[in-house]
Design a protein around this motif. Structure first.
Motif, PDB file in Angstrom:
ATOM      1  N   LYS A 200      12.652  46.529 -74.659  1.00 14.18           N
ATOM      2  CA  LYS A 200      13.622  47.621 -74.659  1.00 14.18           C
ATOM      3  C   LYS A 200      13.263  48.714 -75.658  1.00 14.18           C
ATOM      4  CE  LYS A 200      17.559  44.917 -72.976  1.00 14.18           C
ATOM      5  NZ  LYS A 200      17.585  45.591 -71.669  1.00 14.18           N
ATOM      6  N   ASP A 201      12.527  48.347 -76.701  1.00 15.01           N
ATOM      7  CA  ASP A 201      12.141  49.352 -77.702  1.00 15.01           C
ATOM      8  C   ASP A 201      10.650  49.664 -77.644  1.00 15.01           C
ATOM      9  OD1 ASP A 201      11.271  46.922 -78.571  1.00 15.01           O
ATOM     10  OD2 ASP A 201      12.016  47.106 -80.631  1.00 15.01           O
ATOM     11  N   ASP A 202      10.062  49.563 -76.432  1.00 17.40           N
ATOM     12  CA  ASP A 202       8.654  49.902 -76.248  1.00 17.40           C
ATOM     13  C   ASP A 202       8.435  51.359 -76.645  1.00 17.40           C
ATOM     14  OD1 ASP A 202       6.119  50.642 -75.255  1.00 17.40           O
ATOM     15  OD2 ASP A 202       6.221  49.134 -73.671  1.00 17.40           O
ATOM     16  N   PRO A 203       7.599  51.627 -77.679  1.00 15.86           N
ATOM     17  CA  PRO A 203       7.425  53.008 -78.153  1.00 15.86           C
ATOM     18  C   PRO A 203       6.461  53.828 -77.303  1.00 15.86           C
ATOM     19  CG  PRO A 203       6.069  51.540 -79.463  1.00 15.86           C
ATOM     20  CD  PRO A 203       6.830  50.661 -78.497  1.00 15.86           C
ATOM     21  N   ASP A 205       5.786  53.288 -73.447  1.00 11.11           N
ATOM     22  CA  ASP A 205       6.297  53.570 -72.107  1.00 11.11           C
ATOM     23  C   ASP A 205       7.761  53.970 -72.214  1.00 11.11           C
ATOM     24  OD1 ASP A 205       7.134  53.680 -69.504  1.00 11.11           O
ATOM     25  OD2 ASP A 205       6.108  51.848 -68.877  1.00 11.11           O
ATOM     26  N   THR A 206       8.005  55.269 -72.265  1.00 15.63           N
ATOM     27  CA  THR A 206       9.373  55.773 -72.443  1.00 15.63           C
ATOM     28  C   THR A 206       9.843  56.578 -71.233  1.00 15.63           C
ATOM     29  OG1 THR A 206       8.486  57.707 -73.627  1.00 15.63           O
ATOM     30  CG2 THR A 206       9.186  55.816 -74.957  1.00 15.63           C
ATOM     31  N   LYS A 207       9.259  56.311 -70.056  1.00 13.66           N
ATOM     32  CA  LYS A 207       9.735  56.977 -68.845  1.00 13.66           C
ATOM     33  C   LYS A 207      11.213  56.653 -68.638  1.00 13.66           C
ATOM     34  CE  LYS A 207       6.227  55.410 -66.305  1.00 13.66           C
ATOM     35  NZ  LYS A 207       5.148  55.102 -67.262  1.00 13.66           N
ATOM     36  N   PRO A 208      11.989  57.573 -68.072  1.00 10.85           N
ATOM     37  CA  PRO A 208      13.453  57.461 -68.107  1.00 10.85           C
ATOM     38  C   PRO A 208      14.062  56.357 -67.250  1.00 10.85           C
ATOM     39  CG  PRO A 208      12.789  59.409 -66.880  1.00 10.85           C
ATOM     40  CD  PRO A 208      11.563  58.885 -67.526  1.00 10.85           C
ATOM     41  N   ARG A 210      13.487  52.320 -65.351  1.00 13.95           N
ATOM     42  CA  ARG A 210      12.716  51.094 -65.166  1.00 13.95           C
ATOM     43  C   ARG A 210      13.359  50.318 -64.024  1.00 13.95           C
ATOM     44  NH1 ARG A 210      12.084  49.146 -71.549  1.00 13.95           N
ATOM     45  NH2 ARG A 210      10.882  50.977 -72.235  1.00 13.95           N
TER      46      ARG A 210
END
Length: 583
Positions: A200-203, A205-208, A210
């Motif tokens: 959830k806090d992957d810095p 892969d922040t694509k809007p 999932r």
């Protein structure tokens, strides 16, 4: 997965590369069977051509593991599985799966609907030609949820929890595709489908959005619970531009945007063509990677036109994905824990020196070909590495050459891997081969693979072409085609001349232009102007109808090709017809 508590875990990755990859992988599986490695495999991660053969192997393995007690399963059982696949897979693919995709009037007519495409058709063919006969009691078509292995009838068996006590491991099968929606890896397993878990806090892969996996197929919308195995394989092998993306609809809704989300899936090789991510997601510590993917070639003078540059950049990006993934695997897991077989192994490499300040250039530094070390002539290895990555009919010469190449190339690497990899500590040493000699059919190519004849090299050269192979093989076919074209032109010329000299009414031209604009611009305008959203379905239906008409017109030609030309090409490539090499 977090449930898994074993310290060491062996996984095998089967790359993409069409049927070329499938046949090459059979040779790797044969060597692994003889080395008693297959019984230790706990994860099978596959892409494209690797998925086609990986799913077939998994079905045979399901029959074995469910019919015999763990203590009764022998190493010879695994050899028998690969022997069966070696024979049946070639026989099935001789039907020319690529052309057969267009050979049905009914299927072609159905392609006018938005919920049926060429990818659906080829998924049905995979089921019919490859999978249905192996698992006859799992429904028709076979649903991927029904391929889950229940050893000894244990319905609650899960490899992450129960493999530790087994000698013959029950593997997890991961069929990898790529979601066009998010650009992420999409995985089909016997348990569920969707994008693998991300922190959830992957810095990075922040694509809007999932697209989360469910816990099981039984948890998702009913119309997708029985997703066909053949369609999952088709999604994994859905080459962009060649196949329509495989659609998975009704599985997700964007509640914020108030839109339904139709997952559009393409070839898994777009994201990871060696299946490495699927192995790491399942906590593998040791890896066997069989790589028969199509690699980017070099060009002395690349075309600098806009389209050519875009295509070349795409190839470079794909090559970067491949090399970075493999380098990361070897660097992070240690070379002794990775066995890597590559179709370009042993091919000569030239290092070209620069022109110095005196306008002179030193000769090339040659890294000599080493394929003869494992018994393959350099010219043969070069040709095999350039063989087409297609889904058409492969001849015995082509298929057996690829199988034998993988078998010979992998022997030493797999022996060293078995002796030194951490996950193989409990296994017998590689030198302790106890199985009798296996009568592999592909070994019939031994006289040629290291001592090629001109006839053999010519067949391998023709095998590199995607189209026109039959014309290259048969002179009389070229003559017959030329005669047909001349005769057609002769008899049709009066009508063509009249058409060319006649004037076309302006309203016909305007109508054609309007139809083209509606097809091309409606989706773009609808995206910009929401009130035009109503045009989108009509534009899509119009495109689908035009495509179906074109397919119907070509069906007769394709049926003739499959009935007459395809058998000729297959027969001319029988091993028995090859000229023997001189002693």
């Amino acid at each position: 997965m977090s449930e898994h508590t074993m310290q060491e875990r062996l996984g095998i990755g089967l790359s993409g590369g069409g049927l070329r990859a499938s046949f090459y992988h059979i040779g790797i599986l044969a060597q692994m069977a003889e080395l008693n490695l297959l019984r230790h495999v706990e994860v099978i991660s596959t892409v494209s051509g690797g998925s086609i053969i990986g799913a077939l192997y998994y079905l045979h393995l399901k029959n074995l593991l469910e019919s015999k007690a763990d203590a009764d399963i022998t190493d010879q059982d695994y050899v028998e599985i690969v022997l069966k696949i070696e024979q049946d897979f070639l026989a099935a693919t001789e039907n020319n799966i690529r052309m057969a995709t267009f050979s049905s009037f009914v299927a072609n007519f159905k392609m006018r609907f938005l919920n049926y495409s060429r990818s659906d058709r080829i998924g049905a063919l995979y089921n019919e030609l490859l999978y249905q006969n192996v698992l006859q009691n799992a429904g028709n078509p076979i649903a991927i949820r029904n391929i889950k292995i229940h050893p000894g009838g244990q319905m609650d068996f899960h490899p992450n929890q129960h493999n530790a006590d087994r000698s013959a491991k029950v593997p997890i099968l991961v069929l990898n595709s790529t979601a066009l929606n998010t650009g992420r890896n999409w995985q089909f397993t016997a348990q569920t489908m969707g994008e693998p878990f991300l922190s959830k806090d992957d810095p990075i892969d922040t694509k809007p959005i999932r697209l989360l996996q469910s816990n099981a197929y039984s948890d998702i919308v009913p119309n997708q619970q029985n997703f066909p195995l053949g369609h999952a394989v088709a999604a994994s092998a859905c080459v962009p531009g060649l196949f329509t993306p495989m659609s998975v609809s009704g599985l997700y809704n964007d509640l914020e945007q108030k839109q339904s989300i139709r997952a559009q899936l393409v070839d898994g090789g777009v994201h990871d063509n060696q299946g490495i991510e699927g192995l790491m997601d399942n906590n593998c510590t040791c890896f066997v990677i069989s790589d028969a993917s199509g690699q980017m070639d070099t060009e002395n003078n690349p075309d600098t036109g806009a389209v050519a540059v875009l295509l070349r950049v795409t190839s470079i990006l794909q090559d970067r994905v491949r090399t970075e993934g493999l380098h990361h695997l070897r660097d992070s897991r240690g070379t002794h824990n990775v066995a890597f077989m590559n179709l370009r192994k042993g091919i000569e490499i030239r290092e070209i020196n620069w022109v110095d300040r005196h306008n002179k250039q030193a000769p090339d530094d040659i890294i000599k070909a080493t394929s003869t070390d494992f018994g393959v002539h350099p010219d043969v290895q070069e040709s095999l590495s350039k063989m087409r990555t297609d889904l058409d009919a492969f001849t015995e010469v082509e298929a057996y050459s690829l199988m034998l190449d993988g078998y010979l190339m992998s022997r030493e690497d797999l022996q060293q891997f078995k002796d030194h990899a951490h996950c193989m500590r409990a296994a017998n040493p590689a030198g302790n081969r106890t199985l009798p000699a296996t009568p592999w059919k592909f070994q019939s190519m031994m006289p040629w693979i290291n001592n090629p004849t001109p006839d053999y090299l010519r067949q391998l050269e023709i095998a590199q072409s995607t189209f026109g192979k039959a014309l290259m093989c048969f002179v009389w076919l070229k003559i017959a085609l030329l005669v047909f074209l001349v005769a057609a032109l002769y008899f049709l010329w009066p009508s063509l001349k009249t058409l060319l000299l006649s004037s076309v009414p302006i309203y016909v031209l305007v109508g054609a232009l309007l139809v083209w604009l509606a097809n091309s611009m409606a989706p773009k305008l609808a995206h910009t102007f929401r009130f035009l959203e109503i045009l989108r379905p009509y534009a899509e239906i119009s495109k689908s109808t035009a495509k179906a008409i074109a397919l119907l017109l070509g069906t007769v030609f394709i049926k003739l090709y499959i009935s007459f030309i395809n058998p000729l090409y297959v027969e001319q490539g029988r091993v028995a017809k090859l000229a023997k090499p001189e002693s």
